[in-house]
Enzyme design. Structure first.
Site, PDB file in Angstrom:
ATOM      1  N   THR A  85       0.819  -1.216   0.000  1.00  0.00           N
ATOM      2  CA  THR A  85       0.000   0.000   0.000  1.00  0.00           C
ATOM      3  C   THR A  85       0.855   1.270   0.000  1.00  0.00           C
ATOM      4  OG1 THR A  85      -1.525   1.258   1.396  1.00  0.00           O
ATOM      5  CG2 THR A  85      -0.092  -0.255   2.546  1.00  0.00           C
ATOM      6  N   ASP A  86       0.266   2.371  -0.452  1.00  0.00           N
ATOM      7  CA  ASP A  86       0.975   3.656  -0.380  1.00  0.00           C
ATOM      8  C   ASP A  86       1.055   4.174   1.054  1.00  0.00           C
ATOM      9  OD1 ASP A  86      -1.708   4.372  -0.038  1.00  0.00           O
ATOM     10  OD2 ASP A  86      -1.722   5.901  -1.615  1.00  0.00           O
ATOM     11  N   GLU A  87       0.254   3.587   1.965  1.00  0.00           N
ATOM     12  CA  GLU A  87       0.236   4.098   3.347  1.00  0.00           C
ATOM     13  C   GLU A  87       1.575   3.901   4.061  1.00  0.00           C
ATOM     14  OE1 GLU A  87      -3.181   3.349   5.742  1.00  0.00           O
ATOM     15  OE2 GLU A  87      -4.546   3.527   4.056  1.00  0.00           O
ATOM     16  N   LYS A  89       2.164  -3.285   7.316  1.00  0.00           N
ATOM     17  CA  LYS A  89       2.447  -3.455   5.884  1.00  0.00           C
ATOM     18  C   LYS A  89       3.890  -3.026   5.594  1.00  0.00           C
ATOM     19  CE  LYS A  89       0.016  -4.565   2.929  1.00  0.00           C
ATOM     20  NZ  LYS A  89      -0.350  -5.901   2.371  1.00  0.00           N
ATOM     21  N   TYR A 125      -1.968  -0.538  10.994  1.00  0.00           N
ATOM     22  CA  TYR A 125      -2.084  -1.207   9.686  1.00  0.00           C
ATOM     23  C   TYR A 125      -0.874  -0.885   8.806  1.00  0.00           C
ATOM     24  CZ  TYR A 125      -3.364  -1.611   4.739  1.00  0.00           C
ATOM     25  OH  TYR A 125      -3.342  -1.889   3.383  1.00  0.00           O
TER      26      TYR A 125
HETATM   27  P1  NAD Z   1      -9.649  -7.308   2.019  1.00  0.00           P
HETATM   28  O1  NAD Z   1      -9.679  -7.062   3.490  1.00  0.00           O
HETATM   29  O2  NAD Z   1     -10.863  -7.037   1.202  1.00  0.00           O
HETATM   30  O3  NAD Z   1      -9.265  -8.843   1.760  1.00  0.00           O
HETATM   31  C1  NAD Z   1      -8.257  -9.503   2.482  1.00  0.00           C
HETATM   32  C2  NAD Z   1      -8.414 -10.992   2.232  1.00  0.00           C
HETATM   33  O4  NAD Z   1      -7.374 -11.666   2.967  1.00  0.00           O
HETATM   34  C3  NAD Z   1      -9.750 -11.561   2.716  1.00  0.00           C
HETATM   35  O5  NAD Z   1     -10.301 -12.426   1.746  1.00  0.00           O
HETATM   36  C4  NAD Z   1      -9.372 -12.343   3.978  1.00  0.00           C
HETATM   37  O6  NAD Z   1     -10.222 -13.449   4.226  1.00  0.00           O
HETATM   38  C5  NAD Z   1      -7.950 -12.768   3.653  1.00  0.00           C
HETATM   39  N1  NAD Z   1      -7.167 -13.031   4.852  1.00  0.00           N
HETATM   40  C6  NAD Z   1      -7.049 -12.235   5.951  1.00  0.00           C
HETATM   41  N2  NAD Z   1      -6.291 -12.826   6.876  1.00  0.00           N
HETATM   42  C7  NAD Z   1      -5.888 -14.023   6.348  1.00  0.00           C
HETATM   43  C8  NAD Z   1      -5.083 -15.084   6.837  1.00  0.00           C
HETATM   44  N3  NAD Z   1      -4.536 -15.028   8.072  1.00  0.00           N
HETATM   45  N4  NAD Z   1      -4.872 -16.161   6.044  1.00  0.00           N
HETATM   46  C9  NAD Z   1      -5.445 -16.217   4.814  1.00  0.00           C
HETATM   47  N5  NAD Z   1      -6.228 -15.238   4.302  1.00  0.00           N
HETATM   48  C10 NAD Z   1      -6.452 -14.151   5.067  1.00  0.00           C
HETATM   49  O7  NAD Z   1      -8.395  -6.504   1.480  1.00  0.00           O
HETATM   50  P2  NAD Z   1      -8.175  -5.735   0.094  1.00  0.00           P
HETATM   51  O8  NAD Z   1      -8.667  -4.369   0.238  1.00  0.00           O
HETATM   52  O9  NAD Z   1      -8.615  -6.584  -1.006  1.00  0.00           O
HETATM   53  O10 NAD Z   1      -6.577  -5.663   0.099  1.00  0.00           O
HETATM   54  C11 NAD Z   1      -5.798  -6.722  -0.442  1.00  0.00           C
HETATM   55  C12 NAD Z   1      -4.336  -6.371  -0.328  1.00  0.00           C
HETATM   56  O11 NAD Z   1      -4.068  -5.168  -1.043  1.00  0.00           O
HETATM   57  C13 NAD Z   1      -3.881  -6.120   1.110  1.00  0.00           C
HETATM   58  O12 NAD Z   1      -2.591  -6.664   1.255  1.00  0.00           O
HETATM   59  C14 NAD Z   1      -3.860  -4.610   1.229  1.00  0.00           C
HETATM   60  O13 NAD Z   1      -2.903  -4.199   2.174  1.00  0.00           O
HETATM   61  C15 NAD Z   1      -3.474  -4.200  -0.169  1.00  0.00           C
HETATM   62  N6  NAD Z   1      -3.957  -2.886  -0.614  1.00  0.00           N
HETATM   63  C16 NAD Z   1      -5.276  -2.542  -0.485  1.00  0.00           C
HETATM   64  C17 NAD Z   1      -5.713  -1.314  -0.988  1.00  0.00           C
HETATM   65  C18 NAD Z   1      -7.171  -0.897  -0.900  1.00  0.00           C
HETATM   66  O14 NAD Z   1      -7.495   0.233  -1.242  1.00  0.00           O
HETATM   67  N7  NAD Z   1      -8.081  -1.750  -0.495  1.00  0.00           N
HETATM   68  C19 NAD Z   1      -4.802  -0.438  -1.580  1.00  0.00           C
HETATM   69  C20 NAD Z   1      -3.459  -0.821  -1.680  1.00  0.00           C
HETATM   70  C21 NAD Z   1      -3.053  -2.054  -1.208  1.00  0.00           C
HETATM   71  O1  DAU Z   2      -4.136   4.013   0.454  1.00  0.00           O
HETATM   72  C1  DAU Z   2      -4.359   2.640   0.366  1.00  0.00           C
HETATM   73  C2  DAU Z   2      -5.194   2.180   1.540  1.00  0.00           C
HETATM   74  O2  DAU Z   2      -6.511   2.679   1.318  1.00  0.00           O
HETATM   75  C3  DAU Z   2      -5.218   0.676   1.706  1.00  0.00           C
HETATM   76  O3  DAU Z   2      -3.931   0.223   2.010  1.00  0.00           O
HETATM   77  C4  DAU Z   2      -6.185   0.266   2.821  1.00  0.00           C
HETATM   78  O4  DAU Z   2      -6.262  -1.155   2.887  1.00  0.00           O
HETATM   79  C5  DAU Z   2      -7.545   0.828   2.509  1.00  0.00           C
HETATM   80  O5  DAU Z   2      -8.434   0.538   3.557  1.00  0.00           O
HETATM   81  C6  DAU Z   2      -7.471   2.341   2.290  1.00  0.00           C
HETATM   82  O6  DAU Z   2      -7.187   3.025   3.546  1.00  0.00           O
HETATM   83  P1  DAU Z   2      -7.944   4.376   3.968  1.00  0.00           P
HETATM   84  O7  DAU Z   2      -7.858   4.510   5.432  1.00  0.00           O
HETATM   85  O8  DAU Z   2      -7.504   5.513   3.132  1.00  0.00           O
HETATM   86  O9  DAU Z   2      -9.446   3.954   3.503  1.00  0.00           O
HETATM   87  P2  DAU Z   2     -10.893   4.142   4.191  1.00  0.00           P
HETATM   88  O10 DAU Z   2     -11.899   3.751   3.142  1.00  0.00           O
HETATM   89  O11 DAU Z   2     -10.969   3.495   5.514  1.00  0.00           O
HETATM   90  O12 DAU Z   2     -10.985   5.713   4.406  1.00  0.00           O
HETATM   91  C7  DAU Z   2     -10.866   6.623   3.319  1.00  0.00           C
HETATM   92  C8  DAU Z   2     -10.952   8.026   3.901  1.00  0.00           C
HETATM   93  O13 DAU Z   2     -12.280   8.246   4.412  1.00  0.00           O
HETATM   94  C9  DAU Z   2     -10.034   8.249   5.077  1.00  0.00           C
HETATM   95  O14 DAU Z   2      -9.519   9.583   5.043  1.00  0.00           O
HETATM   96  C10 DAU Z   2     -10.932   8.076   6.305  1.00  0.00           C
HETATM   97  C11 DAU Z   2     -12.277   8.568   5.804  1.00  0.00           C
HETATM   98  N1  DAU Z   2     -13.457   7.897   6.427  1.00  0.00           N
HETATM   99  C12 DAU Z   2     -13.513   6.551   6.404  1.00  0.00           C
HETATM  100  C13 DAU Z   2     -14.566   5.865   6.984  1.00  0.00           C
HETATM  101  C14 DAU Z   2     -14.598   4.357   6.978  1.00  0.00           C
HETATM  102  C15 DAU Z   2     -14.486   8.665   6.986  1.00  0.00           C
HETATM  103  O15 DAU Z   2     -14.452   9.895   6.958  1.00  0.00           O
HETATM  104  N2  DAU Z   2     -15.531   7.988   7.559  1.00  0.00           N
HETATM  105  C16 DAU Z   2     -15.611   6.629   7.584  1.00  0.00           C
HETATM  106  O16 DAU Z   2     -16.602   6.096   8.154  1.00  0.00           O
END
Ligand code: NAD
Ligand code: DAU
Length: 352
Positions: free
Chosen positions: A133-135, A162, A158
Site C-alpha cells: 500500500t501507499d500508506e 504493511k 495497519y
Molecule cells: P480485504 O480485506 O478485502 O481482503 C483480504 C483478504 O485476505 C480476505 O479475503 C481475507 O479473508 C484474507 N485473509 C485475511 N487474513 C488471512 C489469513 N490469516 N490467512 C489467509 N487469508 C487471510 O483486502 P483488500 O482491500 O482486497 O486488500 C488486499 C491487499 O491489497 C492487502 O494486502 C492490502 O494491504 C493491499 N492494498 C489494499 C488497498 C485498498 O485500497 N483496499 C490499496 C493498496 C493495497
Molecule cells: O491508500 C491505500 C489504503 O486505502 C489501503 O492500504 C487500505 O487497505 C484501505 O483501507 C485504504 O485506507 P484508507 O484509510 O484511506 O481507507 P478508508 O476507506 O478506511 O478511508 C478513506 C478516507 O475516508 C479516510 O480519510 C478516512 C475517511 N473515512 C472513512 C470511513 C470508513 C471517513 O471519513 N468515515 C468513515 O466512516
C-alpha cells in the site's frame, strides 16, 4: 503462454477476487490456487462466476500457520505467489493492532519462508510478488507525490504492519536472493469491497437513509484507483516487472473526502429518485480517526515508463459504475452486512 501454478493469497477479498478473476479468465494455462481463510472480509460469493473453471482451485487456510504454508508449497509446487492476504482496514488496526502483526507480518514471513525453502535449489522462473500500500510512506502535506524512493513513515498499526512486511520481502531478496517484487498502490474502489471502507459504506448508508460519518472536517485527501486497473497493473508487473523492484500504482486522481462524498450523494439522489440535495443532509461530522493521515498521492511514472501501464477508467464514470454495481447487488450487500457487521458498526461508530 507457458503453464504455471500460481498461489494467490487473499483471493476471496476485494482486490484479490479481481486479481483471481483476471488471471483465471486471461490465462487458461495457469493453474490458480486461491488461499484464503475467509475472515469477515473474505467471501467466496465474490468469485461465483469463475469458481467452476478448470484452472481454478480454492484452498481454505491461514497464512499465520507456518507449517500449513510449508506443506501447501510442497504439495502444490507453485512457481509464483501473488500475496494479497492481509488485515486491511485502518480503523480495525487501531482497535486491534496485534491481529495485524500476526496476519500482515508473521503471515508474510511464513509465506516467504515456505517459498524460500521450497525454491532454494532453483530460483529460476520463480516469483514472490507482494502487494502493498501507499500508506507505508506516511502522509503528504498539500504538495508532492509518493515515489518509489520516498521514505517509509507509517503512522497507523495497519500501515506499520504493511511496512514491516515490505521490509521482510526486501530482506529475503537481499539475504537469500529470493526472487521478489513489491507494488504499493493507492486507495482502490469498485465492486465487492467490504462496506467498512468509505465508498461502499457510504453507498450503503445513503441507500438506507443512515447518517454518513465523516471523520474530522472531511478534508483528508486520497488518490482513488479503479480496482480493475489495479488488477491490470498487477498482471503487468507480475509478467514484466524487474526482480527486486518496487512499483507505485495510483490513479492521479485526488479527492478530499467531503468532495467525493458530495458527488456520491448527488449520483445517488438521481439513481434513487430522491430530491436533489436530500442525501447530503445525511452528512454527519464525527470525531476524527486517530493518527489520520492527511493526504496520499502516488507518482506512477515508473510504471508508465517501464511497463506502459496507465489507469483506463475516468473517475466519475468509475464511481457511477461502482454505485450501479452496489445498487444491482443489494443481496450481496445485505449478506455481508448481516450478523457480525452490525456489532462492528455499533462499536466502531460509538467511538466517533
Ligand atoms: P480485504 O480485506 O478485502 O481482503 C483480504 C483478504 O485476505 C480476505 O479475503 C481475507 O479473508 C484474507 N485473509 C485475511 N487474513 C488471512 C489469513 N490469516 N490467512 C489467509 N487469508 C487471510 O483486502 P483488500 O482491500 O482486497 O486488500 C488486499 C491487499 O491489497 C492487502 O494486502 C492490502 O494491504 C493491499 N492494498 C489494499 C488497498 C485498498 O485500497 N483496499 C490499496 C493498496 C493495497
Ligand atoms: O491508500 C491505500 C489504503 O486505502 C489501503 O492500504 C487500505 O487497505 C484501505 O483501507 C485504504 O485506507 P484508507 O484509510 O484511506 O481507507 P478508508 O476507506 O478506511 O478511508 C478513506 C478516507 O475516508 C479516510 O480519510 C478516512 C475517511 N473515512 C472513512 C470511513 C470508513 C471517513 O471519513 N468515515 C468513515 O466512516
Amino acid at each position: 503462454m507457458e503453464n504455471k501454478t500460481i498461489l494467490i493469497t487473499g483471493g476471496a477479498g476485494f482486490i484479490g477476487s479481481h486479481v483471481v478473476r483476471l488471471f483465471v479468465n486471461k490465462y487458461p494455462n495457469y493453474k490458480i490456487i486461491n488461499l484464503d481463510n475467509l475472515t469477515y472480509a473474505g467471501n467466496l460469493a465474490n468469485l461465483k462466476d469463475i469458481e467452476d473453471k478448470p484452472n481454478y482451485k480454492f484452498v481454505k487456510g491461514d497464512i499465520v500457520d507456518g507449517a500449513a504454508m510449508y506443506k501447501l508449497f510442497e504439495d502444490e509446487k507453485f512457481e509464483a505467489v501473488i500475496h494479497l492476504a492481509a488485515e486491511s482496514h485502518v480503523d480495525r488496526s487501531i482497535s486491534n493492532p496485534t491481529e495485524f502483526v500476526f496476519t500482515n507480518v508473521i503471515g508474510t514471513v511464513n509465506l516467504l519462508n515456505a517459498a524460500n525453502r521450497t525454491w532454494k535449489d532453483n530460483f529460476e522462473g520463480k516469483l514472490f510478488y507482494h502487494v502493498s500500500t501507499d500508506e507505508v510512506y506516511g502522509s503528504l502535506g498539500h504538495e508532492g507525490l509518493f515515489t518509489e524512493t520516498s521514505n517509509y513513515d507509517p503512522h497507523s498499526p495497519y500501515s506499520a504492519s504493511k511496512a514491516s512486511s515490505d521490509h521482510f520481502v526486501r530482506a529475503y531478496f537481499d539475504t537469500y536472493g529470493l526472487p521478489s517484487l513489491i507494488s504499493n498502490c493507492s486507495n482502490n474502489y469498485g465492486s465487492y469491497q467490504f462496506p467498512e471502507k468509505l465508498i461502499p459504506l457510504f453507498i450503503n448508508n445513503i441507500r438506507n437513509n443512515q447518517p454518513l460519518p465523516v471523520y474530522g472536517k472531511g478534508l483528508n485527501i486520497r488518490d482513488w484507483l479503479w480496482v480493475e486497473d489495479h488488477a491490470r497493473a498487477i498482471d503487468v508487473i507480475f509478467h514484466k516487472g524487474k526482480l527486486g523492484s518496487t512499483y507505485n500504482i495510483g490513479g492521479h486522481n485526488e479527492w478530499t473526502n467531503i468532495d467525493l462524498i458530495k458527488i456520491m450523494c448527488t449520483i445517488l439522489d438521481g439513481k434513487l429518485g430522491r430530491e436533489k440535495g436530500s442525501s447530503e443532509k445525511l452528512i454527519t461530522y464525527v470525531k476524527d480517526r486517530a493518527g489520520h493521515d492527511l493526504r496520499y498521492a502516488i507518482d506512477s511514472t515508473k510504471l508508465k515508463n517501464e511497463l506502459d501501464w496507465v489507469p483506463s477508467l475516468q473517475f466519475e464514470k468509475g464511481l457511477e459504475k461502482t454505485i450501479d454495481w452496489y445498487l444491482a447487488n443489494v443481496d450481496w450487500m445485505e449478506s455481508v452486512t448481516s450478523g457480525n457487521y452490525q456489532d462492528y458498526y455499533a462499536k466502531q461508530y460509538a467511538k466517533h
